[in-house]
Design an enzyme around this catalytic site. Structure first.
Site, mmCIF file in Angstrom:
data_model
loop_
_atom_site.group_PDB
_atom_site.id
_atom_site.type_symbol
_atom_site.label_atom_id
_atom_site.label_comp_id
_atom_site.label_asym_id
_atom_site.label_seq_id
_atom_site.Cartn_x
_atom_site.Cartn_y
_atom_site.Cartn_z
ATOM 1 N N LYS A 72 -9.422 2.260 -0.916
ATOM 2 C CA LYS A 72 -9.711 1.723 -0.163
ATOM 3 C C LYS A 72 -11.444 2.219 0.456
ATOM 4 O O LYS A 72 -11.516 3.098 0.299
ATOM 5 C CB LYS A 72 -8.206 2.254 1.190
ATOM 6 C CG LYS A 72 -8.229 1.400 2.156
ATOM 7 C CD LYS A 72 -7.313 1.906 2.841
ATOM 8 C CE LYS A 72 -6.646 1.274 3.721
ATOM 9 N NZ LYS A 72 -5.689 1.642 4.982
ATOM 10 N N ASN A 99 -6.603 6.468 -1.408
ATOM 11 C CA ASN A 99 -5.935 5.664 -0.942
ATOM 12 C C ASN A 99 -6.605 4.423 -2.153
ATOM 13 O O ASN A 99 -7.281 3.500 -1.911
ATOM 14 C CB ASN A 99 -5.842 5.047 0.772
ATOM 15 C CG ASN A 99 -4.760 3.914 0.669
ATOM 16 O OD1 ASN A 99 -3.855 3.507 0.109
ATOM 17 N ND2 ASN A 99 -4.693 4.190 1.936
ATOM 18 N N ASN A 134 0.914 -0.954 5.233
ATOM 19 C CA ASN A 134 2.010 -0.412 6.236
ATOM 20 C C ASN A 134 0.750 -0.613 7.752
ATOM 21 O O ASN A 134 -0.108 0.614 8.096
ATOM 22 C CB ASN A 134 1.706 1.852 5.692
ATOM 23 C CG ASN A 134 1.873 1.433 4.110
ATOM 24 O OD1 ASN A 134 3.293 2.097 3.881
ATOM 25 N ND2 ASN A 134 1.906 1.468 2.900
ATOM 26 N N GLU A 175 0.730 -1.530 0.099
ATOM 27 C CA GLU A 175 0.091 0.234 0.018
ATOM 28 C C GLU A 175 0.659 1.063 -0.125
ATOM 29 O O GLU A 175 2.338 1.373 0.881
ATOM 30 C CB GLU A 175 -1.171 -0.591 1.463
ATOM 31 C CG GLU A 175 -1.434 1.162 1.634
ATOM 32 C CD GLU A 175 -2.405 1.219 2.711
ATOM 33 O OE1 GLU A 175 -1.495 0.669 4.218
ATOM 34 O OE2 GLU A 175 -3.624 1.637 3.263
ATOM 35 N N GLU A 232 -5.426 9.098 7.870
ATOM 36 C CA GLU A 232 -6.053 8.200 7.246
ATOM 37 C C GLU A 232 -7.696 9.046 6.923
ATOM 38 O O GLU A 232 -8.131 8.641 5.514
ATOM 39 C CB GLU A 232 -6.335 7.046 7.037
ATOM 40 C CG GLU A 232 -4.777 6.655 6.463
ATOM 41 C CD GLU A 232 -4.844 5.108 5.897
ATOM 42 O OE1 GLU A 232 -4.393 4.189 7.620
ATOM 43 O OE2 GLU A 232 -5.411 4.487 5.160
ATOM 44 N N CYS A 254 -4.687 -3.117 2.848
ATOM 45 C CA CYS A 254 -4.041 -2.845 4.602
ATOM 46 C C CYS A 254 -5.450 -3.274 5.921
ATOM 47 O O CYS A 254 -5.272 -4.027 5.631
ATOM 48 C CB CYS A 254 -2.883 -1.498 4.817
ATOM 49 S SG CYS A 254 -2.893 -0.641 6.196
HETATM 50 N N1 ING Z 1 -2.916 0.907 8.963
HETATM 51 C C1 ING Z 1 -3.172 -0.269 10.194
HETATM 52 C C2 ING Z 1 -3.373 -1.258 9.754
HETATM 53 O O1 ING Z 1 -5.337 -1.724 9.342
HETATM 54 C C3 ING Z 1 -4.052 -0.425 12.106
HETATM 55 C C4 ING Z 1 -4.182 0.497 10.688
HETATM 56 C C5 ING Z 1 -3.233 -1.162 12.717
HETATM 57 C C6 ING Z 1 -5.934 -0.295 12.542
HETATM 58 C C7 ING Z 1 -3.448 -1.520 13.729
HETATM 59 C C8 ING Z 1 -5.804 -1.001 13.826
HETATM 60 C C9 ING Z 1 -5.042 -1.462 13.826
HETATM 61 O O2 ING Z 1 -2.747 -2.421 9.536
HETATM 62 C C10 ING Z 1 -3.474 1.153 7.422
HETATM 63 N N2 ING Z 1 -2.991 1.583 6.877
HETATM 64 O O3 ING Z 1 -4.370 0.572 7.481
#
Ligand code: ING
Length: 302
Positions: free
Chosen positions: A126, A109, A195, A46, A145, A170
């Site tokens: 996304k 995204n 990411n 991503e 985001e 993601c």
């Molecule tokens: N990053 C993370 C993901 O969903 C996140 C954001 C991390 C949400 C951990 C909840 C817990 O993998 C992106 N870019 O969506």
């Protein structure tokens, strides 16, 4: 047997000062490696052209716009499209899309699917945008985001590489709905770049489980929909923020058949039989025979 040889093109960190040309050079090198390993397609992460900029609260619109692509392909990415055509290797690429639609700037995204002839055959925007929309200075770093992107319209599949292929991005991979909507369209393989910071500010207690949750979500989605799932990270420490690796290829059985071992640029491959989906889609997950939509209404009510 319809074999699709898939390469993960896991990227290590991209620092703010790393220009797109340097990242494209890295991705071209990985595409050559993938070709040498017999891959038909390579999956990049991503937002693969820049550092993960939603970690910052950016007030100046021009500064923000610099992280987006206004056209695709463009001067910086053309070498990747040309190499795809030269080698006959397709690719999935995530990037920040700035579209001018009806005179209005729209930000997504986005991920694209490019054929072995170097042509864009599908685009995905996304749907599940994590994080927050306003500056939250209490956080070690932001996850904006919801501020920098609009949600996309939904999940679609494309006939490509000898099968039915889907895309997600993601946070989408954490939601069962993502895989089911693709599965209901007969999806046999889903590409998902990500990411994912190790530290999740709202729930720091989960930090130690970030790799486990990544793999759990990918494995569940694959098994519960009889599809291959390919998850590919942008990993390592970008501008002081550490993101997980854990790139892996999951079979319709839910088994991990290949994984990356580092948090740097790394190519790993798997020979994926698309025909392996059938034994799950025709038995345990024969949707027409076993699902009871009358009981699922709550899922689509607000
Ligand atoms: N990053 C993370 C993901 O969903 C996140 C954001 C991390 C949400 C951990 C909840 C817990 O993998 C992106 N870019 O969506």
């Amino acid at each position: 047997n319809r074999y699709l040889n898939v390469a993960m093109g896991q990227l290590g960190p991209i620092q703010r000062a790393d220009d797109r040309a340097s990242v494209v050079r890295r991705m071209c090198e990985m595409m050559r490696e993938a070709k040498a390993l017999g891959a038909h397609v390579i999956v990049y992460p991503e937002l693969a052209l820049t550092t993960f900029f939603p970690r910052w609260y950016i007030e100046d619109e021009h500064e923000l716009d610099a992280f987006y692509e206004t056209e695709m392909p463009n001067a910086e990415t053309l070498p990747l499209f040309a190499l795809a055509r030269e080698l006959g290797v397709g690719f999935y690429l995530g990037y920040a899309e700035l579209a001018i639609e009806a005179g209005r700037k729209r930000r997504f995204n986005t991920a694209i699917l490019v054929s072995g002839q170097g042509r864009i055959i599908a685009k995905y925007r996304k749907v599940h945008l994590p994080g927050h929309a306003e500056h939250e200075p209490w956080r070690r770093f932001q996850h904006l985001e919801k501020r920098y992107f609009e949600p996309g319209p939904g999940f679609g599949v494309t006939r490509a590489f000898g099968g039915v292929v889907g895309m997600a991005l993601c946070n989408d991979r954490r939601w069962a709905e993502t895989y089911r909507v693709l599965g209901l369209q007969g999806c046999e393989m889903t590409f998902i770049g990500y990411n994912t910071p190790v530290h999740n500010a709202p729930a720091p207690a989960h930090d130690d489980l970030s790799l486990f949750h990544n793999q759990l979500a990918l494995q569940a989605g694959a098994y519960q929909n009889g599809m291959w799932v390919v998850g590919v990270a942008k990993a390592g420490v970008e501008e002081g923020v550490d993101s997980i690796g854990g790139s892996c290829i999951v079979a319709p059985s839910g088994e991990v058949v290949s994984r990356c071992l580092t948090k740097d640029d790394e190519v790993m491959v798997a020979r994926c039989s698309l025909d392996w989906c059938a034994i799950y889609k025709r038995t345990t997950f024969d949707f027409d025979k076993h699902r009871q939509p009358h009981a699922y209404g709550l899922i689509v009510e607000r």
